[in-house]
Design a protein around this motif. Structure first.
Motif, PDB file in Angstrom:
ATOM      1  N   ALA B  63       0.737  10.957  14.920  1.00  0.00           N
ATOM      2  CA  ALA B  63      -0.504  10.835  14.305  1.00  0.00           C
ATOM      3  C   ALA B  63      -0.348  10.839  12.796  1.00  0.00           C
ATOM      4  N   THR B  64       0.864  11.256  12.245  1.00  0.00           N
ATOM      5  CA  THR B  64       1.028  11.291  10.745  1.00  0.00           C
ATOM      6  C   THR B  64       1.584   9.922  10.646  1.00  0.00           C
ATOM      7  N   LEU B  65       2.201   9.465  11.294  1.00  0.00           N
ATOM      8  CA  LEU B  65       2.889   7.838  11.208  1.00  0.00           C
ATOM      9  C   LEU B  65       1.689   6.923  11.252  1.00  0.00           C
ATOM     10  N   LYS B  66       0.699   7.166  12.056  1.00  0.00           N
ATOM     11  CA  LYS B  66      -0.593   6.321  12.095  1.00  0.00           C
ATOM     12  C   LYS B  66      -1.090   6.536  10.905  1.00  0.00           C
ATOM     13  N   ARG B  67      -1.451   7.758  10.136  1.00  0.00           N
ATOM     14  CA  ARG B  67      -2.202   7.937   9.026  1.00  0.00           C
ATOM     15  C   ARG B  67      -1.430   7.101   7.932  1.00  0.00           C
ATOM     16  N   GLN B  68      -0.033   7.356   7.664  1.00  0.00           N
ATOM     17  CA  GLN B  68       0.836   6.755   6.773  1.00  0.00           C
ATOM     18  C   GLN B  68       0.673   5.118   6.814  1.00  0.00           C
ATOM     19  N   SER B  69       0.881   4.894   7.993  1.00  0.00           N
ATOM     20  CA  SER B  69       0.739   3.213   8.116  1.00  0.00           C
ATOM     21  C   SER B  69      -0.746   2.732   7.778  1.00  0.00           C
ATOM     22  N   ASP B  70      -1.656   3.371   8.164  1.00  0.00           N
ATOM     23  CA  ASP B  70      -2.983   2.782   7.931  1.00  0.00           C
ATOM     24  C   ASP B  70      -3.460   2.981   6.395  1.00  0.00           C
ATOM     25  N   ILE B  71      -2.959   4.252   5.772  1.00  0.00           N
ATOM     26  CA  ILE B  71      -3.476   4.255   4.421  1.00  0.00           C
ATOM     27  C   ILE B  71      -2.608   3.105   3.544  1.00  0.00           C
ATOM     28  N   ALA B  72      -1.382   2.973   3.871  1.00  0.00           N
ATOM     29  CA  ALA B  72      -0.502   1.781   3.415  1.00  0.00           C
ATOM     30  C   ALA B  72      -1.253   0.477   3.410  1.00  0.00           C
ATOM     31  N   SER B  73      -1.473   0.066   4.772  1.00  0.00           N
ATOM     32  CA  SER B  73      -1.995  -1.218   5.005  1.00  0.00           C
ATOM     33  C   SER B  73      -3.247  -1.315   4.332  1.00  0.00           C
ATOM     34  N   ASN B  74      -4.154  -0.241   4.323  1.00  0.00           N
ATOM     35  CA  ASN B  74      -5.557  -0.607   3.458  1.00  0.00           C
ATOM     36  C   ASN B  74      -5.266  -0.766   1.924  1.00  0.00           C
ATOM     37  N   ALA B  75      -4.130  -0.099   1.525  1.00  0.00           N
ATOM     38  CA  ALA B  75      -3.703  -0.170   0.029  1.00  0.00           C
ATOM     39  C   ALA B  75      -3.271  -1.632  -0.331  1.00  0.00           C
ATOM     40  N   GLU B  76      -2.477  -2.140   0.778  1.00  0.00           N
ATOM     41  CA  GLU B  76      -1.731  -3.527   0.622  1.00  0.00           C
ATOM     42  C   GLU B  76      -2.748  -4.437   0.665  1.00  0.00           C
ATOM     43  N   LEU B  77      -3.838  -4.377   1.647  1.00  0.00           N
ATOM     44  CA  LEU B  77      -4.804  -5.418   1.848  1.00  0.00           C
ATOM     45  C   LEU B  77      -5.770  -5.282   0.628  1.00  0.00           C
ATOM     46  N   SER B  78      -5.863  -4.255   0.156  1.00  0.00           N
ATOM     47  CA  SER B  78      -6.687  -4.148  -1.285  1.00  0.00           C
ATOM     48  C   SER B  78      -5.922  -4.938  -2.458  1.00  0.00           C
ATOM     49  N   MET B  80      -3.517  -7.205  -2.108  1.00  0.00           N
ATOM     50  CA  MET B  80      -3.541  -8.745  -1.946  1.00  0.00           C
ATOM     51  C   MET B  80      -5.054  -9.391  -2.305  1.00  0.00           C
ATOM     52  N   SER B  81      -6.051  -8.739  -2.180  1.00  0.00           N
ATOM     53  CA  SER B  81      -7.266  -9.264  -2.392  1.00  0.00           C
ATOM     54  C   SER B  81      -8.130  -8.836  -3.831  1.00  0.00           C
ATOM     55  N   VAL B  82      -7.139  -8.222  -4.519  1.00  0.00           N
ATOM     56  CA  VAL B  82      -7.669  -7.640  -5.945  1.00  0.00           C
ATOM     57  C   VAL B  82      -8.103  -8.794  -6.945  1.00  0.00           C
ATOM     58  N   ASN B  83      -7.705 -10.078  -6.458  1.00  0.00           N
ATOM     59  CA  ASN B  83      -8.284 -10.947  -7.619  1.00  0.00           C
ATOM     60  C   ASN B  83      -9.408 -11.814  -6.745  1.00  0.00           C
ATOM     61  N   GLU B  84      -9.707 -11.579  -5.756  1.00  0.00           N
ATOM     62  CA  GLU B  84     -10.724 -12.417  -4.983  1.00  0.00           C
ATOM     63  C   GLU B  84     -12.375 -12.051  -5.415  1.00  0.00           C
ATOM     64  N   GLN B  85     -13.039 -13.252  -5.679  1.00  0.00           N
ATOM     65  CA  GLN B  85     -14.213 -13.008  -6.171  1.00  0.00           C
ATOM     66  C   GLN B  85     -15.336 -12.335  -5.130  1.00  0.00           C
ATOM     67  N   PHE B  86     -14.773 -12.677  -3.644  1.00  0.00           N
ATOM     68  CA  PHE B  86     -15.623 -12.441  -2.492  1.00  0.00           C
ATOM     69  C   PHE B  86     -14.889 -11.470  -1.608  1.00  0.00           C
ATOM     70  N   LEU B  87     -15.220 -10.466  -1.071  1.00  0.00           N
ATOM     71  CA  LEU B  87     -14.299  -9.922   0.007  1.00  0.00           C
ATOM     72  C   LEU B  87     -15.159  -9.931   1.355  1.00  0.00           C
ATOM     73  N   ASN B  88     -14.299 -10.167   2.474  1.00  0.00           N
ATOM     74  CA  ASN B  88     -14.751  -9.744   3.661  1.00  0.00           C
ATOM     75  C   ASN B  88     -15.072  -8.584   3.903  1.00  0.00           C
ATOM     76  N   ASP B  89     -15.743  -8.343   5.181  1.00  0.00           N
ATOM     77  CA  ASP B  89     -15.779  -6.873   5.589  1.00  0.00           C
ATOM     78  C   ASP B  89     -14.665  -5.894   5.520  1.00  0.00           C
ATOM     79  N   GLY B  90     -13.559  -6.775   6.102  1.00  0.00           N
ATOM     80  CA  GLY B  90     -12.260  -5.633   6.290  1.00  0.00           C
ATOM     81  C   GLY B  90     -11.803  -5.478   4.845  1.00  0.00           C
ATOM     82  N   GLU B  91     -11.809  -6.454   4.010  1.00  0.00           N
ATOM     83  CA  GLU B  91     -11.150  -6.211   2.886  1.00  0.00           C
ATOM     84  C   GLU B  91     -12.006  -5.241   1.919  1.00  0.00           C
TER      85      GLU B  91
END
Lengths: 90, 143
Positions: B63-78, B80-91
């Motif tokens: 559970a703690t590994l899942k949390r660590q992985s998901d928080i990092a994935s969200n931050a990395e996706l954010s 990577m998309s920080v320069n986008e003018q439009f975000l899809n729902d996942g972003e």
């Protein structure tokens, strides 16, 4: 005897666990509602009611059921930045 | 920052109306969350690793590994998309989750656990909290 033991084990494994969300002084209310809707799929009214319970009472039980699922939901809430824990529903 | 910072369009994408300066701020926030998840000495590391089941000595490592992985994935996706003018729902969801993680981490790192403590925060911390709240208000309204 064996029947009693099986029954005891069944009761233990089926005992409900609660997912608790705790109040904090910085999280916007609208964020809490969005996170509840996204994670649990509850109606807007139910999410708002739960959010207000958290706000006024300091905590709210947002889900209860099997331990594994309770922990999964708790992790999802923490990944979304909310203060969440699980506890046994005694 | 004037006007809405995020707007949900009819095609379901979220338009980002943040200035270049604001995007740099967002970039810094997303990088901080990634760094905090990886660095045990980071001031945000502890807030990111709170207990799941406080009555247990140790949480389930999966559970703690899942949390660590998901928080990092969200931050990395954010990030990577920080320069986008439009975000899809996942972003957009990744941005919301990462900004909220940053908000609570900021508060916890400065001991802001009550309204009274929030009211007596030093100016720079309060500014940081208010900026994150403003971003979150507008982004949450897109969902």
């Amino acid at each position: 005897m064996r029947g009693d033991t099986d029954s005891d084990v069944q009761v233990l494994t089926k005992r409900a666990w609660k997912v608790i969300v705790w109040n904090d002084p910085v999280t916007p209310m609208s964020v809490v509602v969005v996170v509840f809707r996204r994670i649990f799929g509850y109606s807007n009214n139910k999410c708002t009611h739960l959010m207000l319970t958290v706000h006024h009472e300091g905590r709210a039980v947002v889900w209860s059921g099997q331990r594994e699922r309770a922990e999964e939901y708790c992790v999802k809430l923490q990944v979304a930045g909310l203060h969440s824990t699980v506890e046994r529903d005694d | 920052m004037v006007g809405k910072l995020f707007v949900r369009r009819r095609d379901a994408r979220v338009e980002v109306r943040v200035s270049d300066e604001g995007r740099q701020l967002l970039r810094d926030i997303f990088v901080r969350v990634v760094a905090a998840e990886r660095d045990p000495d980071h001031e945000w590391h502890a807030p990111l690793n709170g207990p799941i089941n406080p009555s247990s000595d140790d949480d389930d490592p999966l559970a703690t590994l899942k949390r660590q992985s998901d928080i990092a994935s969200n931050a990395e996706l954010s990030f990577m998309s920080v320069n986008e003018q439009f975000l899809n729902d996942g972003e957009a969801w990744a941005w919301l989750a990462t900004l909220q993680v940053a908000l609570r981490s900021t508060a916890l790192a400065h001991g802001v656990l009550s309204d009274e403590r929030l009211a007596t925060c030093e100016g720079s911390v309060l500014d940081e909290i208010h900026t994150l709240q403003r971003l979150l208000y507008d982004l949450a309204n897109c969902f």
